[in-house]
Design an enzyme around this catalytic site. Structure first.
Site, PDB file in Angstrom:
ATOM      1  N   VAL A 168       0.836  -1.204   0.000  1.00 46.35           N
ATOM      2  CA  VAL A 168       0.000   0.000   0.000  1.00 46.35           C
ATOM      3  C   VAL A 168       0.876   1.261   0.000  1.00 46.35           C
ATOM      4  O   VAL A 168       0.878   2.029   0.956  1.00 46.35           O
ATOM      5  CB  VAL A 168      -0.972   0.025   1.209  1.00 46.35           C
ATOM      6  CG1 VAL A 168      -2.120  -0.934   1.001  1.00 46.35           C
ATOM      7  CG2 VAL A 168      -0.253  -0.303   2.517  1.00 46.35           C
ATOM      8  N   PRO A 169       1.646   1.477  -1.084  1.00 47.93           N
ATOM      9  CA  PRO A 169       2.484   2.676  -1.136  1.00 47.93           C
ATOM     10  C   PRO A 169       1.589   3.916  -1.032  1.00 47.93           C
ATOM     11  O   PRO A 169       0.508   3.944  -1.630  1.00 47.93           O
ATOM     12  CB  PRO A 169       3.151   2.592  -2.519  1.00 47.93           C
ATOM     13  CG  PRO A 169       2.322   1.642  -3.320  1.00 47.93           C
ATOM     14  CD  PRO A 169       1.713   0.700  -2.335  1.00 47.93           C
ATOM     15  N   HIS A 170       2.039   4.903  -0.245  1.00 42.26           N
ATOM     16  CA  HIS A 170       1.165   6.064  -0.058  1.00 42.26           C
ATOM     17  C   HIS A 170       1.945   7.282   0.390  1.00 42.26           C
ATOM     18  O   HIS A 170       3.081   7.185   0.844  1.00 42.26           O
ATOM     19  CB  HIS A 170       0.092   5.742   0.985  1.00 42.26           C
ATOM     20  CG  HIS A 170       0.647   5.332   2.318  1.00 42.26           C
ATOM     21  ND1 HIS A 170       0.819   4.013   2.672  1.00 42.26           N
ATOM     22  CD2 HIS A 170       1.089   6.040   3.377  1.00 42.26           C
ATOM     23  CE1 HIS A 170       1.325   3.947   3.883  1.00 42.26           C
ATOM     24  NE2 HIS A 170       1.513   5.165   4.343  1.00 42.26           N
ATOM     25  N   THR A 171       1.302   8.413   0.298  1.00 43.94           N
ATOM     26  CA  THR A 171       1.874   9.641   0.835  1.00 43.94           C
ATOM     27  C   THR A 171       0.771  10.660   1.075  1.00 43.94           C
ATOM     28  O   THR A 171      -0.332  10.538   0.543  1.00 43.94           O
ATOM     29  CB  THR A 171       2.924  10.250  -0.114  1.00 43.94           C
ATOM     30  OG1 THR A 171       3.577  11.331   0.554  1.00 43.94           O
ATOM     31  CG2 THR A 171       2.279  10.794  -1.395  1.00 43.94           C
ATOM     32  N   PRO A 174       2.485   9.116   7.864  1.00 42.41           N
ATOM     33  CA  PRO A 174       1.766   8.030   7.180  1.00 42.41           C
ATOM     34  C   PRO A 174       2.496   7.673   5.896  1.00 42.41           C
ATOM     35  O   PRO A 174       2.627   6.615   5.512  1.00 42.41           O
ATOM     36  CB  PRO A 174       0.407   8.602   6.852  1.00 42.41           C
ATOM     37  CG  PRO A 174       0.294   9.881   7.591  1.00 42.41           C
ATOM     38  CD  PRO A 174       1.674  10.336   7.920  1.00 42.41           C
TER      39      PRO A 174
END
Lengths: 172, 103
Positions: free
Chosen positions: A81-84, B103
């Site tokens: 779940v790559p995210h930013t 996050p």
């Protein structure tokens, strides 16, 4: 288990895939062979679907890679779940990609990753990000959903599976 | 394997999620890693929903935001040590470490 769930704050109901997945950005048969390439491929698909601006592509890819340096978002079961957070979006946007071969993503369990859920959230909305992660992880606990997604051949197949999941055809 | 009474009774601790981004991917990863370091069975309960504390996917399904009260139950020989470590992680380490709260 559903009946036992209670919501603690207004508007914090469960999020569905349709709430954040940009349909036109879904990628079946990802071509990328490395972590950075797959992140770029997925982010570029969000540019194509109109969810993000082309001018923000590089900055978003860089931010997602920086987050990966803190610890891989490959959370096991062939899923990442790559995210930013990124100031260029005013709502949570995301896409889904499937790699037939799977690729090395330094996952927590060492397994290759076949399913990617890429998320970009506005900096001030941690709740939406959490609810998207909740939705993804809850659905992925279902083996059938996981297996069907990995076998999906077209973006339309993937969208159909996400819709089925949204309509509670899988898991809890 | 025979277990003593002491080992089969769950030890319980309630903690409050303090970091502003809640139990997102990185804290959930750290929590599950810490839980996997002990032999005790670890369960986390939020509003009646009970999940396996050793599974990152399970922990993520809690969607625990800042201010959420979590009940951690540990069952097994090292239950007390496990609870202390997990409570410290949630209430101290996550609350103070900005790098973890990205996050």
């Amino acid at each position: 288990m559903d009946a036992m769930m209670t919501m603690t704050e207004k508007g914090s109901g469960r999020m569905k895939f349709a709430d954040f997945v940009s349909r036109g950005a879904i990628c079946a048969d990802l071509a990328a062979g490395s972590k950075e390439d797959v992140i770029r491929e997925l982010t570029a698909s969000l540019v194509r679907s109109g969810a993000i601006a082309e001018d923000d592509l590089e900055s978003i890819v860089k931010a997602i890679m920086k987050r990966e340096e803190l610890g891989s978002t490959g959370i096991g079961r062939g899923v990442a779940v790559p995210h930013t957070k990124h100031p260029s979006v005013d709502r949570l946007v995301g896409t889904v990609g499937v790699s037939n071969e799977g690729l090395d993503f330094n996952s927590l369990d060492g397994e290759k990753v076949q399913l990617f859920f890429l998320l970009i959230s506005p900096p001030d909305r941690p709740g939406d990000h959490l609810r998207a992660l909740e939705n993804i992880s809850r659905q992925l606990r279902d083996d059938t959903f996981c297996r069907f997604l990995k076998q999906a051949k077209t973006a339309e197949d993937i969208w159909q599976l996400l819709e089925d999941a949204d309509n509670n055809h899988f898991g809890t | 394997m025979e277990e003593s009474n002491l080992d089969t009774q769950a030890k319980v601790r309630e903690v409050v999620v303090r970091n502003s981004h809640g139990l997102h991917a990185r804290p959930a990863d750290l929590f599950a890693r810490q839980a996997n370091r002990c032999t005790a069975k670890i369960e986390v309960i939020k509003e009646g929903v009970r999940v396996d504390g050793k599974s990152i996917l399970d922990v993520l399904t809690l969607a625990a935001e800042q201010g959420t009260v979590l009940r951690i139950e540990a069952t097994g020989p090292d239950a007390q040590v496990a609870l202390e470590a997990l409570a410290k992680l949630i209430e101290v380490d996550l609350a103070s470490e900005e790098t973890i709260d990205q996050p």
